[in-house]
Write a protein that holds these residues in place. Sequence first.
Motif, mmCIF file in Angstrom:
data_model
loop_
_atom_site.group_PDB
_atom_site.id
_atom_site.type_symbol
_atom_site.label_atom_id
_atom_site.label_comp_id
_atom_site.label_asym_id
_atom_site.label_seq_id
_atom_site.Cartn_x
_atom_site.Cartn_y
_atom_site.Cartn_z
ATOM 1 N N PRO A 170 44.006 46.470 42.166
ATOM 2 C CA PRO A 170 44.296 46.037 40.682
ATOM 3 C C PRO A 170 44.339 44.700 40.485
ATOM 4 C CG PRO A 170 46.055 47.603 41.416
ATOM 5 C CD PRO A 170 44.989 47.239 42.848
ATOM 6 N N LYS A 171 43.767 44.158 39.496
ATOM 7 C CA LYS A 171 43.650 42.906 39.189
ATOM 8 C C LYS A 171 44.804 42.024 38.564
ATOM 9 C CE LYS A 171 39.703 42.255 40.959
ATOM 10 N NZ LYS A 171 39.222 42.181 42.309
ATOM 11 N N SER A 172 45.585 42.648 37.702
ATOM 12 C CA SER A 172 46.922 42.448 37.299
ATOM 13 C C SER A 172 47.692 43.630 36.895
ATOM 14 C CB SER A 172 46.729 41.630 36.017
ATOM 15 O OG SER A 172 46.069 42.474 35.077
ATOM 16 N N SER A 173 48.876 43.510 36.692
ATOM 17 C CA SER A 173 49.920 44.485 36.182
ATOM 18 C C SER A 173 49.744 44.761 34.820
ATOM 19 C CB SER A 173 51.293 43.857 36.628
ATOM 20 O OG SER A 173 51.653 43.251 35.812
ATOM 21 N N GLY A 174 49.494 45.901 34.522
ATOM 22 C CA GLY A 174 49.486 46.171 32.933
ATOM 23 C C GLY A 174 47.827 46.384 32.603
ATOM 24 N N TYR A 175 47.641 46.377 31.370
ATOM 25 C CA TYR A 175 46.157 46.797 31.021
ATOM 26 C C TYR A 175 45.245 45.660 31.180
ATOM 27 C CZ TYR A 175 42.373 48.775 28.418
ATOM 28 O OH TYR A 175 41.287 49.058 27.912
ATOM 29 N N ASN A 176 44.249 46.064 31.898
ATOM 30 C CA ASN A 176 43.236 44.864 32.233
ATOM 31 C C ASN A 176 41.752 45.704 32.097
ATOM 32 O OD1 ASN A 176 41.332 43.222 33.140
ATOM 33 N ND2 ASN A 176 42.322 42.382 34.868
ATOM 34 N N PHE A 177 41.240 45.368 31.119
ATOM 35 C CA PHE A 177 39.967 46.280 30.817
ATOM 36 C C PHE A 177 38.899 46.236 31.903
ATOM 37 C CE2 PHE A 177 35.756 46.704 28.955
ATOM 38 C CZ PHE A 177 35.933 48.091 28.309
ATOM 39 N N ALA A 178 38.480 45.341 32.352
ATOM 40 C CA ALA A 178 37.618 45.329 33.432
ATOM 41 C C ALA A 178 38.020 45.966 34.673
ATOM 42 C CB ALA A 178 37.400 43.925 33.863
ATOM 43 N N SER A 179 39.370 45.912 35.187
ATOM 44 C CA SER A 179 39.868 46.671 36.105
ATOM 45 C C SER A 179 40.008 48.148 35.807
ATOM 46 C CB SER A 179 41.261 46.311 36.336
ATOM 47 O OG SER A 179 41.762 46.786 37.590
ATOM 48 N N ASP A 180 40.141 48.652 34.712
ATOM 49 C CA ASP A 180 40.223 50.043 34.449
ATOM 50 C C ASP A 180 38.845 50.377 34.449
ATOM 51 O OD1 ASP A 180 42.860 49.878 34.087
ATOM 52 O OD2 ASP A 180 43.041 49.708 31.841
ATOM 53 N N VAL A 181 37.793 49.782 33.875
ATOM 54 C CA VAL A 181 36.536 50.088 33.843
ATOM 55 C C VAL A 181 36.108 50.553 35.530
ATOM 56 C CG1 VAL A 181 34.363 49.661 33.470
ATOM 57 C CG2 VAL A 181 35.816 49.382 31.693
ATOM 58 N N LEU A 182 36.303 49.367 36.401
ATOM 59 C CA LEU A 182 35.861 49.664 37.643
ATOM 60 C C LEU A 182 36.449 50.823 38.282
ATOM 61 C CD1 LEU A 182 34.715 48.510 40.306
ATOM 62 C CD2 LEU A 182 36.626 47.001 40.422
ATOM 63 N N LEU A 183 37.820 51.035 38.100
ATOM 64 C CA LEU A 183 38.487 52.370 38.686
ATOM 65 C C LEU A 183 37.924 53.425 38.235
ATOM 66 C CD1 LEU A 183 40.651 53.546 40.178
ATOM 67 C CD2 LEU A 183 42.153 53.389 38.135
ATOM 68 N N GLY A 184 37.391 53.461 36.938
ATOM 69 C CA GLY A 184 36.711 54.645 36.259
ATOM 70 C C GLY A 184 35.430 54.851 36.925
ATOM 71 N N SER A 185 34.521 53.634 37.122
ATOM 72 C CA SER A 185 33.426 54.099 37.721
ATOM 73 C C SER A 185 33.496 54.369 39.436
ATOM 74 C CB SER A 185 32.436 52.489 37.810
ATOM 75 O OG SER A 185 33.012 51.660 38.596
ATOM 76 N N LEU A 186 34.531 53.851 39.969
ATOM 77 C CA LEU A 186 34.633 54.281 41.372
ATOM 78 C C LEU A 186 35.116 55.769 41.302
ATOM 79 C CD1 LEU A 186 36.827 51.253 42.860
ATOM 80 C CD2 LEU A 186 34.491 51.915 43.443
ATOM 81 N N TYR A 187 35.781 56.435 40.513
ATOM 82 C CA TYR A 187 36.287 57.735 40.245
ATOM 83 C C TYR A 187 34.678 58.599 40.200
ATOM 84 C CZ TYR A 187 41.275 58.156 40.013
ATOM 85 O OH TYR A 187 42.750 58.304 40.495
ATOM 86 N N GLU A 188 33.998 58.088 39.211
ATOM 87 C CA GLU A 188 32.746 58.627 39.019
ATOM 88 C C GLU A 188 31.872 58.691 40.237
ATOM 89 O OE1 GLU A 188 30.579 57.142 35.824
ATOM 90 O OE2 GLU A 188 32.364 57.342 34.429
#
Length: 166
Positions: free
Chosen positions: A121-139
Amino acid sequence: MRLWFFKIIVFFSLVSCSNINFLLDTKENSNFFKNKTLVYVSGWDNSVLKDVLFLKIGGADEKKFLLNAKVYEKQTKRSVDENQVALKIDYKITVDYSLKDTTNKCPEIKNRQISKFSFTPKSSGYNFASDVLLGSLYEEAALNNVNNFISFANNKLESNKCLDEN
């Protein structure tokens, strides 16, 4: 003399490229479960695996097979900072597949597929780029998991001579 040399080079170039096939070679049975399988997914609230299964298997028009997928996810904090914030998280997605033939011509196929990936995770809290990366890793993990199961199931069905000739 130069003309003959040029003709020989062109001739050998054409002959050496004669066995190149620019078409994608697809197997007939690689898409055997498409629109023939009713899918049930349990144990995980993330919709990624359901989407990938629908993409690969499709809707159940014929209902020749029943596929039950029990999904378990485990998150392990590998590196923890002083304030207990995870610096690196390992994800392990385990899917227990059970494929049954509705006509009882083929034996039941059970298989466990495990997918793993790490995420920082790049930061605590909401980080759009980090969340998109996590979603692509799940996919990507779900896609590899489903592809591995489909190839395993196709090999099992072929070895038991259960595939339709139609």
